[in-house]
Design a protein around this motif. Sequence first.
Motif, PDB file in Angstrom:
ATOM      1  N   UNK A  93       0.827  -1.209   0.000  1.00  0.00           N
ATOM      2  CA  UNK A  93       0.000   0.000   0.000  1.00  0.00           C
ATOM      3  C   UNK A  93       0.860   1.258   0.000  1.00  0.00           C
ATOM      4  N   UNK A  94       1.875   1.292   0.839  1.00  0.00           N
ATOM      5  CA  UNK A  94       2.743   2.470   0.924  1.00  0.00           C
ATOM      6  C   UNK A  94       3.530   2.667  -0.373  1.00  0.00           C
ATOM      7  N   UNK A  95       4.016   1.592  -0.929  1.00  0.00           N
ATOM      8  CA  UNK A  95       4.746   1.668  -2.196  1.00  0.00           C
ATOM      9  C   UNK A  95       3.869   2.286  -3.283  1.00  0.00           C
ATOM     10  N   UNK A 243      10.555   4.577   0.113  1.00  0.00           N
ATOM     11  CA  UNK A 243       9.546   3.765   0.782  1.00  0.00           C
ATOM     12  C   UNK A 243       9.516   4.072   2.277  1.00  0.00           C
ATOM     13  N   UNK A 244      10.695   4.277   2.845  1.00  0.00           N
ATOM     14  CA  UNK A 244      10.780   4.585   4.274  1.00  0.00           C
ATOM     15  C   UNK A 244      10.161   5.951   4.576  1.00  0.00           C
ATOM     16  N   UNK A 245      10.293   6.885   3.653  1.00  0.00           N
ATOM     17  CA  UNK A 245       9.789   8.246   3.871  1.00  0.00           C
ATOM     18  C   UNK A 245       8.275   8.292   4.018  1.00  0.00           C
ATOM     19  N   UNK A 246       7.584   7.358   3.359  1.00  0.00           N
ATOM     20  CA  UNK A 246       6.116   7.375   3.401  1.00  0.00           C
ATOM     21  C   UNK A 246       5.573   6.400   4.442  1.00  0.00           C
ATOM     22  N   UNK A 247       6.446   5.748   5.170  1.00  0.00           N
ATOM     23  CA  UNK A 247       6.018   4.769   6.158  1.00  0.00           C
ATOM     24  C   UNK A 247       5.226   5.392   7.301  1.00  0.00           C
ATOM     25  N   UNK A 248       4.336   4.605   7.886  1.00  0.00           N
ATOM     26  CA  UNK A 248       3.566   5.055   9.037  1.00  0.00           C
ATOM     27  C   UNK A 248       4.492   5.168  10.244  1.00  0.00           C
TER      28      UNK A 248
END
Length: 360
Positions: A93-95, A243-248
């Motif tokens: 989902x995040x990707x 990917x890490x930047x958009x992580x919860x």
Amino acid sequence: MDNEQMWFRPEVLALPAYVPGKKPGDSNVIKLASNETPFPTLPQVEAAIAGAVGDLNRYPDMFATDLAADLAAFHEWPDAGIVVGNGSTALIEKFLQAVVGADGEVVLPWRSFEAYPIAIQAAGGIAVKVPLTREGAHDLRGMLKAITPRTRAVLLCTPNNPTGVAMTHAELSSFLAEVPFEVPVLLDEAYVNFVDMSGAVDSMRLLKQHQNLIVLRTFSKAYGMAGLRCGYALAHPQMASGLRAIGTPFGVNALAQAAARAALGSQQLVTEQVESLLGERDRISSALAAQGWQVPASQANFLWFEFGDLSKRFEELCGEAGITVRRFGNEGVRVTIAEHEGSVRLMRALDMFRDQLREE
């Protein structure tokens, strides 16, 4: 106008619902609907959880630093190229949120994991579904033809859920060589631990060759941690950074992090359990072949029965035999490989199914 129409985006309101595997209402019924392992929690995992419960008043490590370091050592991959998430589905989902954009297209095989089109639509994208081959495999040539200037990502699943068919390394290597560099490719390997065929995909080798590749793994299947939700991505550091930047923030809880580290250190027992399931898969596959049932050659911990309009009837007969299975509309039924008694009941359901067909 309904309130929800005022509050939510149209594409959100139009999202199809994810259908979970049915939970048995009777303790005598065996659940073969969700591809879970039948084994109890790994002893080291249970001990790690017990040791971590005293610190739950504190937030977990936001980046799962210790777990990422363990994974880096295990895969011989840089720490900076590992992203831990709340299950591999959350990472999908995040990707997609990070790369798709409004009306961006995502090429994927179909049928495949049910969460893919839901996540694509939620990200504002358009799912470009490429039908599987007659054998239940990815049509990689068809997927390449589906890539256009509007394509923002490609999703792959090997072994494919729900058919169980896996790609070979040669097939995937050739495919990746033709995907444009600007199109990221997400390779979902949730069931990789169950692959035992020759020529299997070596995703770590492919990662070294393709900077636009992301490989997903999970602790939910072979490691038996479906109830804790922990997965991870392997990628080149630049890809992982996005990917890490958009992580919860704090998305992976402390118990899951501790449990995953313990599970990773339990390789011998995990391997023994996987081999047990592979033995059961081989026994069922041989029995099915002997009785004339045709199913795709599964490399996962489940089997796919493409019964079309008869799928609901077969699902009901499975219920009568004492197992829950996962039906996908009028396409087919997926059955998890678990304890031997579940296999016995599956064969009983198939016998009843065949008897009904003969009577018609």
